[in-house]
Design a protein around this motif. Structure first.
Motif, short mmCIF file in Angstrom:
data_model
loop_
_atom_site.label_atom_id
_atom_site.label_comp_id
_atom_site.label_asym_id
_atom_site.label_seq_id
_atom_site.Cartn_x
_atom_site.Cartn_y
_atom_site.Cartn_z
N SER A 299 -20.75 -3.90 33.92
CA SER A 299 -19.55 -3.74 33.76
C SER A 299 -19.06 -2.63 34.41
O SER A 299 -17.94 -3.31 34.31
CB SER A 299 -19.77 -3.04 32.70
N ALA A 300 -19.23 -2.12 35.57
CA ALA A 300 -18.45 -1.84 36.81
C ALA A 300 -17.62 -2.82 37.17
O ALA A 300 -16.80 -2.45 37.86
CB ALA A 300 -19.24 -1.22 38.11
N ALA A 301 -18.06 -4.08 37.44
CA ALA A 301 -17.59 -5.30 38.35
C ALA A 301 -16.28 -5.61 37.85
O ALA A 301 -15.52 -6.12 38.13
CB ALA A 301 -18.65 -5.65 38.80
N ALA A 302 -16.77 -5.98 35.99
CA ALA A 302 -15.93 -6.72 35.38
C ALA A 302 -14.37 -5.98 35.01
O ALA A 302 -15.18 -4.84 34.91
CB ALA A 302 -16.45 -6.99 34.02
N GLN A 303 -13.30 -5.95 34.61
CA GLN A 303 -12.32 -5.92 35.05
C GLN A 303 -12.22 -5.29 33.64
O GLN A 303 -12.72 -5.76 32.16
CB GLN A 303 -10.55 -5.97 34.86
N ASP A 304 -11.08 -4.16 32.85
CA ASP A 304 -11.40 -4.12 31.18
C ASP A 304 -10.38 -5.30 30.54
O ASP A 304 -9.79 -5.23 31.24
CB ASP A 304 -10.41 -2.63 31.03
N CYS A 305 -11.01 -5.66 29.23
CA CYS A 305 -10.67 -6.32 28.66
C CYS A 305 -10.51 -5.61 27.33
O CYS A 305 -10.94 -4.88 26.78
CB CYS A 305 -11.24 -7.31 28.54
N ALA A 306 -9.32 -6.30 26.28
CA ALA A 306 -9.29 -5.73 24.86
C ALA A 306 -10.57 -6.39 24.34
O ALA A 306 -10.62 -6.00 22.84
CB ALA A 306 -8.34 -6.40 24.28
N ASP A 307 -11.11 -7.73 24.75
CA ASP A 307 -12.12 -8.39 24.48
C ASP A 307 -12.66 -8.83 25.22
O ASP A 307 -12.17 -9.59 25.96
CB ASP A 307 -12.11 -9.15 23.25
N PRO A 308 -14.84 -8.19 25.46
CA PRO A 308 -15.34 -9.94 25.70
C PRO A 308 -14.89 -11.37 25.75
O PRO A 308 -14.08 -11.89 24.39
CB PRO A 308 -16.68 -9.15 25.45
N ILE A 309 -15.15 -11.74 26.21
CA ILE A 309 -15.69 -13.56 26.53
C ILE A 309 -16.78 -13.46 25.40
O ILE A 309 -18.35 -13.14 26.12
CB ILE A 309 -15.03 -14.37 27.58
N LYS A 310 -16.99 -14.30 24.63
CA LYS A 310 -17.99 -14.63 23.19
C LYS A 310 -18.74 -16.08 23.45
O LYS A 310 -17.87 -17.03 23.39
CB LYS A 310 -17.91 -13.77 21.92
N VAL A 311 -20.01 -15.78 24.22
CA VAL A 311 -21.01 -17.09 24.13
C VAL A 311 -21.73 -17.17 23.23
O VAL A 311 -22.54 -16.02 23.10
CB VAL A 311 -21.53 -17.17 25.44
N GLY A 312 -21.26 -18.30 22.74
CA GLY A 312 -22.41 -18.42 21.32
C GLY A 312 -24.07 -18.88 21.18
O GLY A 312 -24.07 -19.59 22.10
#
Length: 428
Positions: free
Chosen positions: A20-33
């Motif tokens: 989580s520290a490596a990924a930038q802040d996003c309004a919503d995560p990318i969701k994988v079903g």
């Protein structure tokens, strides 16, 4: 199973926190079903694929996520209930609003989800060997088509083992029935008399194999070499192999080549009496490559030393990484943009060489045949170069005239004789 699942989820959570520290802040995560059965007759095979997706997503998050966002796995359990796959696919696409789905095992579950995927323009990666005779613009088929598994395995029986009589044993649903229709015609074309081909289907979860095994043995009563081609799925395999052992049948007597038995299914069996029986896949854990060594090590470190890898896991490994690369290339998770970016995607497979995504939504992959060893692994005895997956078989007249090309023709069911697109949806 519960202990392993809780352990894997705990480790996955640790990966997510680290990433989580490596990924930038996003309004919503990318969701994988993740659409795999975690209960019912297919849980023996599909639970591992859910765990695989969680590990792949955790690794990607640790590496920085995707498009600067963290990836979130949305897991549902269709419980080996085929109509429920359609309901859960709709739930993933409309309620959970996932960007992509990785899932299904049986063809009947995939075909249940297909109308929903096409209606809502969802995208699914399907990781298991199947019967072909399908090409949907909303599915990428990362498992084997018949020409990448069933046909090469049959050739091995004919050319290397001298099999004269064939028992085609399958679970009673679309994949075994369609595959065996193809194989029956292929065998007849190869000169095998129709009376030397025994076909039998049993329900999911079938457990009493004594009569069927006796019928197979009877095929060789006159001294002919008999071989079994198995499209038996799920936990029914346990009873089948136990009955073979109880009847004293070895691979030297009646070899079996399985299309749905891999390391995961064998991990619950005493394999001492199964040594020498065969399976045909595009991957085995015993494959020797640096990439495979790294994947197996990561899997066991996360899931436990006793957990094994298998072919559908590699299909998800390739499919997920191709999807990640396509998303990065497209700069979006939009289905139409990602679909276009998928054509020609390449990614190293775990057996050496490179998998390539074709315009027919199938991969070019090598074909491997392995012998079961005492430790429940496979000794690879045959491996081809990459074979392009064929959506429509050349061995049924009605299919031989069809081709699939979503990139240039925009059609998955194109008749090469009339030069017309028969239809765009997959209700065939």
């Amino acid at each position: 199973m519960n202990i392993i699942t809780k352990y894997s989820l705990g480790v996955t959570a640790a990966f997510l926190i680290a990433g989580s520290a490596a990924a930038q802040d996003c309004a919503d995560p990318i969701k994988v079903g993740v659409l795999h059965s975690l209960s019912g007759t297919m849980a023996i095979s599909e639970t591992t694929l859910k765990d695989t997706m969680e590990l792949l997503i955790a690794q990607q998050n640790e590496a920085g996520g995707l498009l600067g966002c963290e990836i979130e796995a949305v897991v549902v359990d269709p419980a080996s209930d085929w109509p429920l796959f359609a309901e859960k696919a709709r739930e993933l696409l409309t309620v959970s609003d996932v960007d992509v789905i990785f899932g299904s095992w049986t063809s009947v579950s995939r075909k249940s989800a297909l109308p929903v995927l096409e209606e809502l323009n969802g995208l699914m990666f399907y990781p298991v060997q199947y019967e072909g005779e399908e090409s949907s613009r909303n599915v990428f088929y990362t498992g084997a088509a018949p020409n990448q598994q069933a046909i090469p395995a049959t050739d091995y029986f004919l050319e290397e083992l001298g099999v004269e009589k064939f028992a085609l044993l399958g679970t009673d649903y679309v994949y075994p029935r369609t595959t065996n229709n193809i194989l029956e015609q292929y065998l007849i074309d190869a000169g095998i008399p129709v009376e030397n081909i025994f076909v039998n289907y049993t329900p999911f979860g079938h457990s009493d194999w004594s009569t069927i095994v006796a019928d197979v043995v009877e095929l060789g009563a006159e001294g002919s070499q008999v071989g079994v081609i198995s499209t038996i799925n799920g936990d029914a395999n346990i009873g089948f192999y136990k009955e073979l052992a109880a009847a004293g049948i070895s691979a030297d007597d009646i070899p079996v080549v399985a299309f749905s038995v891999g390391e995961e299914e064998l991990s619950g069996l005493d394999t001492s009496d199964l040594v020498g029986h065969l399976a045909a896949w595009n991957y085995f854990q015993s494959a020797e490559s640096e990439a495979n060594d790294e994947w197996v090590a990561a899997w066991k470190e996360t899931m436990g030393e006793e957990r094994v890898t298998n072919d559908p896991m590699e299909a998800h490994y390739i499919g997920f990484n191709m999807w990640v690369n396509a998303v990065e290339e497209a700069g979006t998770t939009d289905v139409d943009a990602v679909r276009e970016a998928m054509y020609g995607q390449e990614f190293p497979n775990l057996t050496g060489g490179t998998a390539v995504m074709l315009p027919n939504h199938h991969l070019a992959k090598p074909v491997l045949i392995g012998e079961i060893t005492e430790d429940g692994q496979f000794d690879i005895i045959s491996q081809t170069e990459e074979v392009p997956g064929d959506a429509w078989t050349d061995f049924l007249p009605e299919s031989a005239v069809l081709t699939s090309d979503w990139k240039d023709l925009g059609c998955g069911m194109y008749n090469t004789e009339t030069e017309t697109c028969v239809q765009l949806t997959s209700n065939y």
